[in-house]
Scaffold this motif. Sequence first.
Motif, PDB file in Angstrom:
ATOM      1  N   PHE A  62     -34.788  35.737 -19.371  1.00  0.00           N
ATOM      2  CA  PHE A  62     -35.835  35.308 -19.226  1.00  0.00           C
ATOM      3  C   PHE A  62     -36.174  34.315 -19.620  1.00  0.00           C
ATOM      4  O   PHE A  62     -37.266  33.752 -18.611  1.00  0.00           O
ATOM      5  CB  PHE A  62     -36.147  35.746 -21.067  1.00  0.00           C
ATOM      6  CG  PHE A  62     -37.857  34.904 -21.365  1.00  0.00           C
ATOM      7  CD1 PHE A  62     -38.586  35.340 -21.527  1.00  0.00           C
ATOM      8  CD2 PHE A  62     -38.181  34.352 -22.881  1.00  0.00           C
ATOM      9  CE1 PHE A  62     -40.225  35.288 -21.272  1.00  0.00           C
ATOM     10  CE2 PHE A  62     -39.433  33.822 -23.448  1.00  0.00           C
ATOM     11  CZ  PHE A  62     -39.984  34.158 -22.854  1.00  0.00           C
ATOM     12  N   MET A  66     -38.486  32.462 -17.084  1.00  0.00           N
ATOM     13  CA  MET A  66     -40.216  32.017 -17.766  1.00  0.00           C
ATOM     14  C   MET A  66     -40.449  30.899 -17.044  1.00  0.00           C
ATOM     15  O   MET A  66     -39.785  30.324 -16.482  1.00  0.00           O
ATOM     16  CB  MET A  66     -39.520  31.215 -18.853  1.00  0.00           C
ATOM     17  CG  MET A  66     -38.617  30.368 -18.867  1.00  0.00           C
ATOM     18  SD  MET A  66     -38.808  29.792 -20.740  1.00  0.00           S
ATOM     19  CE  MET A  66     -37.218  28.893 -20.481  1.00  0.00           C
ATOM     20  N   GLU A  71     -44.222  31.122 -22.331  1.00  0.00           N
ATOM     21  CA  GLU A  71     -43.188  31.525 -22.200  1.00  0.00           C
ATOM     22  C   GLU A  71     -42.069  30.749 -22.961  1.00  0.00           C
ATOM     23  O   GLU A  71     -41.377  31.092 -23.260  1.00  0.00           O
ATOM     24  CB  GLU A  71     -42.559  32.130 -21.310  1.00  0.00           C
ATOM     25  CG  GLU A  71     -43.595  33.109 -20.141  1.00  0.00           C
ATOM     26  CD  GLU A  71     -43.262  33.611 -18.680  1.00  0.00           C
ATOM     27  OE1 GLU A  71     -43.092  34.900 -18.406  1.00  0.00           O
ATOM     28  OE2 GLU A  71     -43.124  32.059 -18.402  1.00  0.00           O
TER      29      GLU A  71
END
Length: 82
Positions: A62, A66, A71
């Motif tokens: 992630f 991002m 995010e």
Amino acid sequence: MKKNTITEASIYEAQGLKNEALEIYKNILKNDPENQNAIDAIRRLSGLRSKHADLNTQMLDFFIMMQSDEEINEFKRWLIRI
């Protein structure tokens, strides 16, 4: 465009500029997703714990991918929780 290096990130890290170092490591991983030095540094600076290995891998992925402020804020909230 300037290419970031592990050395540059290490200098920021040594100076206590954690956020700047993390940003550089993130940029390195965008260009070289297999860069183990950058992966290790992100884990170290982000406080990722090996006891949460599954979660660490998900959050690392992630973190690398991002792009939006939303995010980034979600990742920051996750860091605060661990």
